[in-house]
Design a protein around this motif. Sequence first.
Motif, PDB file in Angstrom:
ATOM      1  N   THR A 178     -24.839 -19.365  13.679  1.00  0.00           N
ATOM      2  CA  THR A 178     -24.134 -18.092  13.517  1.00  0.00           C
ATOM      3  C   THR A 178     -22.906 -18.000  14.403  1.00  0.00           C
ATOM      4  N   GLU A 179     -22.601 -19.061  15.147  1.00  0.00           N
ATOM      5  CA  GLU A 179     -21.399 -19.072  15.983  1.00  0.00           C
ATOM      6  C   GLU A 179     -20.349 -19.950  15.324  1.00  0.00           C
ATOM      7  N   ALA A 180     -19.170 -19.385  15.040  1.00  0.00           N
ATOM      8  CA  ALA A 180     -18.107 -20.125  14.372  1.00  0.00           C
ATOM      9  C   ALA A 180     -17.497 -21.148  15.316  1.00  0.00           C
ATOM     10  N   LEU A 181     -16.746 -22.091  14.746  1.00  0.00           N
ATOM     11  CA  LEU A 181     -16.081 -23.105  15.563  1.00  0.00           C
ATOM     12  C   LEU A 181     -15.061 -22.490  16.502  1.00  0.00           C
ATOM     13  N   CYS A 182     -14.537 -21.311  16.159  1.00  0.00           N
ATOM     14  CA  CYS A 182     -13.586 -20.627  17.038  1.00  0.00           C
ATOM     15  C   CYS A 182     -14.291 -19.876  18.163  1.00  0.00           C
ATOM     16  N   GLY A 183     -15.622 -19.782  18.118  1.00  0.00           N
ATOM     17  CA  GLY A 183     -16.371 -19.080  19.136  1.00  0.00           C
ATOM     18  C   GLY A 183     -16.847 -17.698  18.743  1.00  0.00           C
ATOM     19  N   PHE A 243      -8.740 -17.325   5.826  1.00  0.00           N
ATOM     20  CA  PHE A 243      -9.608 -18.194   6.611  1.00  0.00           C
ATOM     21  C   PHE A 243      -9.114 -18.242   8.049  1.00  0.00           C
ATOM     22  N   CYS A 244     -10.035 -18.276   8.992  1.00  0.00           N
ATOM     23  CA  CYS A 244      -9.696 -18.328  10.419  1.00  0.00           C
ATOM     24  C   CYS A 244      -8.939 -19.614  10.729  1.00  0.00           C
ATOM     25  N   ARG A 245      -7.729 -19.485  11.238  1.00  0.00           N
ATOM     26  CA  ARG A 245      -6.899 -20.659  11.495  1.00  0.00           C
ATOM     27  C   ARG A 245      -7.454 -21.499  12.650  1.00  0.00           C
ATOM     28  N   VAL A 246      -8.058 -20.853  13.625  1.00  0.00           N
ATOM     29  CA  VAL A 246      -8.630 -21.607  14.741  1.00  0.00           C
ATOM     30  C   VAL A 246      -9.812 -22.442  14.262  1.00  0.00           C
ATOM     31  N   CYS A 247     -10.641 -21.859  13.399  1.00  0.00           N
ATOM     32  CA  CYS A 247     -11.753 -22.625  12.827  1.00  0.00           C
ATOM     33  C   CYS A 247     -11.235 -23.811  12.025  1.00  0.00           C
ATOM     34  N   GLY A 248     -10.159 -23.585  11.261  1.00  0.00           N
ATOM     35  CA  GLY A 248      -9.590 -24.679  10.473  1.00  0.00           C
ATOM     36  C   GLY A 248      -9.103 -25.813  11.347  1.00  0.00           C
ATOM     37  N   ALA A 249      -8.433 -25.462  12.452  1.00  0.00           N
ATOM     38  CA  ALA A 249      -7.933 -26.491  13.360  1.00  0.00           C
ATOM     39  C   ALA A 249      -9.086 -27.244  14.014  1.00  0.00           C
ATOM     40  N   GLN A 250     -10.125 -26.514  14.439  1.00  0.00           N
ATOM     41  CA  GLN A 250     -11.275 -27.164  15.054  1.00  0.00           C
ATOM     42  C   GLN A 250     -12.022 -28.040  14.050  1.00  0.00           C
ATOM     43  N   TYR A 251     -12.073 -27.607  12.797  1.00  0.00           N
ATOM     44  CA  TYR A 251     -12.754 -28.371  11.755  1.00  0.00           C
ATOM     45  C   TYR A 251     -12.047 -29.700  11.509  1.00  0.00           C
TER      46      TYR A 251
END
Length: 256
Positions: free
Chosen positions: A215-220, A243-251
Amino acid sequence: MNATGRPLLRAGLIGAATGMRSQWGPAAVAWSGGRVPASSSAQPGFWDRPWVRGATLAAATAEFVADKSSRIPSRLTFAGLTPRLALAAACAVVLARRHHVSARTAVTAAIGASSACASAVAGTRWRRANRNHVGAAAAEDVFAAVLAWSACTPRLTRPAPSQPSQRRTRRLPAEREAKGRPMEYEVRAEYAEVAPAQSDHPRVETWHMTKADETEALCGQSLDPAAKTLPGTAWGTSEVDPFCRVCGAQYLRQGV
Protein backbone atom coordinates in the motif's frame (compact mmCIF):
# COMPACT_ATOMS: atom_id res chain seq x y z
CA MET A 1 7.74 12.55 10.48
CA ASN A 2 4.01 12.67 9.86
CA ALA A 3 2.33 13.55 6.56
CA THR A 4 1.64 17.12 7.70
CA GLY A 5 5.24 17.95 8.53
CA ARG A 6 6.91 16.56 5.41
CA PRO A 7 5.62 19.18 2.92
CA LEU A 8 6.53 21.93 5.39
CA LEU A 9 10.04 20.53 5.72
CA ARG A 10 10.40 20.43 1.94
CA ALA A 11 9.23 24.03 1.74
CA GLY A 12 11.78 25.12 4.33
CA LEU A 13 14.64 23.29 2.64
CA ILE A 14 13.95 24.51 -0.89
CA GLY A 15 13.34 28.01 0.42
CA ALA A 16 16.68 28.06 2.24
CA ALA A 17 18.49 26.86 -0.89
CA THR A 18 16.79 29.52 -3.03
CA GLY A 19 17.59 32.24 -0.52
CA MET A 20 21.29 31.49 -0.91
CA ARG A 21 21.24 30.77 -4.65
CA SER A 22 18.13 32.19 -6.28
CA GLN A 23 18.30 29.97 -9.38
CA TRP A 24 19.27 26.72 -7.73
CA GLY A 25 15.84 26.06 -6.25
CA PRO A 26 14.05 26.23 -9.63
CA ALA A 27 16.80 24.14 -11.25
CA ALA A 28 16.49 21.44 -8.57
CA VAL A 29 12.70 21.36 -8.93
CA ALA A 30 12.89 21.13 -12.72
CA TRP A 31 15.54 18.41 -12.87
CA SER A 32 14.10 16.25 -10.08
CA GLY A 33 10.72 15.73 -11.77
CA GLY A 34 9.87 12.50 -13.57
CA ARG A 35 9.68 12.27 -17.33
CA VAL A 36 6.43 11.36 -19.07
CA PRO A 37 6.82 8.19 -21.17
CA ALA A 38 6.34 8.55 -24.91
CA SER A 39 3.42 6.09 -24.87
CA SER A 40 1.47 8.20 -22.38
CA SER A 41 -1.15 10.71 -23.46
CA ALA A 42 -0.39 12.93 -20.44
CA GLN A 43 1.25 16.27 -21.17
CA PRO A 44 4.42 17.17 -19.24
CA GLY A 45 4.03 19.82 -16.58
CA PHE A 46 5.66 23.22 -16.92
CA TRP A 47 8.70 22.27 -14.83
CA ASP A 48 9.16 19.01 -16.77
CA ARG A 49 9.49 20.65 -20.19
CA PRO A 50 12.98 20.36 -21.76
CA TRP A 51 13.35 24.09 -22.43
CA VAL A 52 12.46 24.91 -18.81
CA ARG A 53 15.09 22.47 -17.57
CA GLY A 54 17.65 23.93 -19.94
CA ALA A 55 16.85 27.50 -18.92
CA THR A 56 17.02 26.77 -15.19
CA LEU A 57 20.32 24.92 -15.60
CA ALA A 58 21.81 27.80 -17.57
CA ALA A 59 20.61 30.34 -14.99
CA ALA A 60 21.97 28.27 -12.09
CA THR A 61 25.35 27.91 -13.83
CA ALA A 62 25.55 31.63 -14.54
CA GLU A 63 24.75 32.43 -10.91
CA PHE A 64 27.38 29.95 -9.75
CA VAL A 65 30.06 31.81 -11.74
CA ALA A 66 28.85 35.37 -11.09
CA ASP A 67 28.44 34.88 -7.36
CA LYS A 68 32.22 34.56 -6.93
CA SER A 69 32.67 38.20 -7.93
CA SER A 70 32.86 40.84 -5.19
CA ARG A 71 31.12 43.33 -7.49
CA ILE A 72 27.75 41.55 -7.31
CA PRO A 73 25.17 43.71 -5.43
CA SER A 74 23.88 42.55 -2.07
CA ARG A 75 21.12 39.97 -2.16
CA LEU A 76 19.31 41.94 0.54
CA THR A 77 18.42 44.80 -1.80
CA PHE A 78 14.86 44.98 -3.11
CA ALA A 79 15.96 43.76 -6.55
CA GLY A 80 17.95 40.91 -5.02
CA LEU A 81 15.57 39.72 -2.31
CA THR A 82 12.17 39.97 -4.00
CA PRO A 83 12.91 37.40 -6.77
CA ARG A 84 14.32 34.99 -4.19
CA LEU A 85 11.15 35.14 -2.10
CA ALA A 86 8.90 34.68 -5.14
CA LEU A 87 10.93 31.78 -6.55
CA ALA A 88 11.18 30.11 -3.14
CA ALA A 89 7.41 30.27 -2.66
CA ALA A 90 6.80 28.88 -6.17
CA CYS A 91 9.27 26.02 -5.69
CA ALA A 92 7.76 25.14 -2.32
CA VAL A 93 4.28 24.92 -3.85
CA VAL A 94 5.49 22.77 -6.76
CA LEU A 95 7.21 20.29 -4.45
CA ALA A 96 4.20 20.15 -2.16
CA ARG A 97 1.86 19.32 -5.04
CA ARG A 98 4.32 16.83 -6.52
CA HIS A 99 4.91 14.80 -3.37
CA HIS A 100 2.00 15.65 -1.07
CA VAL A 101 -1.36 16.03 -2.82
CA SER A 102 -3.15 17.29 0.30
CA ALA A 103 -0.58 19.97 1.23
CA ARG A 104 -1.83 23.50 1.81
CA THR A 105 -0.55 25.85 -0.87
CA ALA A 106 -0.61 29.08 1.13
CA VAL A 107 1.21 27.58 4.11
CA THR A 108 3.97 25.95 2.06
CA ALA A 109 4.46 29.14 0.02
CA ALA A 110 4.77 31.23 3.16
CA ILE A 111 7.28 28.84 4.71
CA GLY A 112 9.33 28.74 1.51
CA ALA A 113 9.49 32.53 1.28
CA SER A 114 10.27 32.94 5.00
CA SER A 115 13.04 30.37 4.82
CA ALA A 116 14.50 32.11 1.77
CA CYS A 117 14.54 35.44 3.59
CA ALA A 118 16.28 33.92 6.60
CA SER A 119 18.92 32.11 4.53
CA ALA A 120 19.57 35.23 2.43
CA VAL A 121 20.32 37.22 5.58
CA ALA A 122 22.44 34.42 7.07
CA GLY A 123 24.36 33.96 3.82
CA THR A 124 25.12 37.67 3.57
CA ARG A 125 26.44 37.77 7.13
CA TRP A 126 28.53 34.67 6.45
CA ARG A 127 30.14 36.26 3.41
CA ARG A 128 30.87 39.52 5.23
CA ALA A 129 32.45 37.68 8.15
CA ASN A 130 34.94 35.81 5.94
CA ARG A 131 37.83 37.53 4.25
CA ASN A 132 38.22 34.72 1.73
CA HIS A 133 35.34 35.74 -0.54
CA VAL A 134 35.70 32.84 -2.99
CA GLY A 135 36.10 30.24 -0.25
CA ALA A 136 33.03 31.48 1.60
CA ALA A 137 31.04 31.44 -1.64
CA ALA A 138 32.16 27.87 -2.39
CA ALA A 139 31.12 26.69 1.07
CA GLU A 140 27.74 28.34 0.56
CA ASP A 141 27.45 26.57 -2.82
CA VAL A 142 27.88 23.18 -1.15
CA PHE A 143 25.34 23.97 1.56
CA ALA A 144 22.78 25.26 -0.95
CA ALA A 145 23.24 22.16 -3.13
CA VAL A 146 22.68 19.83 -0.15
CA LEU A 147 19.54 21.72 0.85
CA ALA A 148 18.13 21.64 -2.69
CA TRP A 149 18.82 17.92 -3.07
CA SER A 150 17.28 17.14 0.32
CA ALA A 151 14.14 19.08 -0.57
CA CYS A 152 13.61 17.26 -3.86
CA THR A 153 14.54 13.69 -2.96
CA PRO A 154 11.59 11.24 -2.91
CA ARG A 155 13.06 9.58 0.21
CA LEU A 156 11.69 12.40 2.33
CA THR A 157 8.17 11.22 1.47
CA ARG A 158 8.63 7.67 2.70
CA PRO A 159 7.17 7.20 6.19
CA ALA A 160 8.56 4.68 8.63
CA PRO A 161 6.43 1.51 8.83
CA SER A 162 4.27 1.70 11.92
CA GLN A 163 1.03 -0.13 11.16
CA PRO A 164 0.98 -3.93 11.42
CA SER A 165 -1.00 -4.19 8.20
CA GLN A 166 1.79 -2.44 6.28
CA ARG A 167 4.42 -4.77 7.73
CA ARG A 168 2.36 -7.79 6.76
CA THR A 169 1.90 -6.69 3.15
CA ARG A 170 5.62 -6.04 2.73
CA ARG A 171 6.46 -9.67 3.36
CA LEU A 172 4.75 -10.89 0.23
CA PRO A 173 7.15 -9.40 -2.38
CA ALA A 174 10.13 -10.55 -0.32
CA GLU A 175 8.73 -14.07 -0.27
CA ARG A 176 8.34 -14.00 -4.05
CA GLU A 177 11.96 -12.95 -4.51
CA ALA A 178 13.09 -15.67 -2.10
CA LYS A 179 11.37 -18.23 -4.32
CA GLY A 180 13.15 -16.94 -7.41
CA ARG A 181 10.17 -15.14 -8.92
CA PRO A 182 10.58 -11.62 -10.40
CA MET A 183 9.26 -8.61 -8.50
CA GLU A 184 5.72 -7.71 -9.52
CA TYR A 185 4.18 -4.23 -9.63
CA GLU A 186 0.68 -2.86 -9.78
CA VAL A 187 -0.95 0.52 -10.26
CA ARG A 188 -3.00 1.75 -7.30
CA ALA A 189 -5.42 4.69 -7.17
CA GLU A 190 -5.25 7.66 -4.83
CA TYR A 191 -8.65 9.27 -4.35
CA ALA A 192 -9.52 12.91 -3.87
CA GLU A 193 -12.01 12.34 -1.06
CA VAL A 194 -11.41 10.92 2.41
CA ALA A 195 -11.98 7.15 2.57
CA PRO A 196 -13.45 7.08 -0.95
CA ALA A 197 -13.11 3.41 -1.75
CA GLN A 198 -16.48 2.71 -0.14
CA SER A 199 -18.29 5.51 -1.99
CA ASP A 200 -20.38 4.90 -5.08
CA HIS A 201 -18.44 7.15 -7.44
CA PRO A 202 -14.90 7.76 -6.15
CA ARG A 203 -12.82 10.27 -8.09
CA VAL A 204 -9.21 9.27 -8.74
CA GLU A 205 -6.79 12.08 -7.93
CA THR A 206 -3.59 10.32 -9.03
CA TRP A 207 -2.44 6.83 -10.00
CA HIS A 208 0.66 5.46 -8.26
CA MET A 209 2.97 2.50 -8.83
CA THR A 210 3.38 0.04 -5.96
CA LYS A 211 4.97 -3.32 -5.47
CA ALA A 212 2.44 -6.10 -5.61
CA ASP A 213 0.18 -6.33 -2.55
CA GLU A 214 1.74 -3.25 -0.94
CA THR A 215 0.00 0.00 0.00
CA GLU A 216 3.05 2.28 -0.12
CA ALA A 217 3.78 3.79 -3.54
CA LEU A 218 7.27 4.04 -5.00
CA CYS A 219 7.13 7.79 -4.32
CA GLY A 220 6.50 7.09 -0.62
CA GLN A 221 2.79 7.98 -0.53
CA SER A 222 0.65 5.71 1.67
CA LEU A 223 -2.47 4.52 -0.17
CA ASP A 224 -5.82 3.04 0.82
CA PRO A 225 -5.60 -0.79 1.00
CA ALA A 226 -9.11 -0.92 -0.52
CA ALA A 227 -8.25 1.36 -3.46
CA LYS A 228 -8.65 0.16 -7.02
CA THR A 229 -5.61 -1.55 -8.55
CA LEU A 230 -4.55 -2.35 -12.09
CA PRO A 231 -1.70 -4.47 -13.46
CA GLY A 232 1.68 -2.77 -13.71
CA THR A 233 1.48 -3.09 -17.48
CA ALA A 234 -1.17 -0.34 -17.46
CA TRP A 235 1.57 2.23 -16.77
CA GLY A 236 2.03 4.64 -19.66
CA THR A 237 -1.52 4.21 -20.97
CA SER A 238 -4.43 6.62 -20.89
CA GLU A 239 -6.21 4.32 -18.45
CA VAL A 240 -4.01 5.52 -15.58
CA ASP A 241 -3.81 9.24 -16.32
CA PRO A 242 -2.92 11.31 -14.37
CA PHE A 243 0.03 9.27 -13.14
CA CYS A 244 2.48 10.21 -10.38
CA ARG A 245 5.66 11.39 -12.08
CA VAL A 246 7.86 10.44 -9.14
CA CYS A 247 6.49 6.89 -9.20
CA GLY A 248 7.15 6.75 -12.94
CA ALA A 249 10.75 7.85 -12.49
CA GLN A 250 11.31 5.36 -9.67
CA TYR A 251 9.69 2.59 -11.73
CA LEU A 252 12.09 3.23 -14.61
CA ARG A 253 15.05 3.08 -12.23
CA GLN A 254 13.99 -0.44 -11.20
CA GLY A 255 15.00 -1.60 -14.67
CA VAL A 256 11.57 -3.14 -15.27
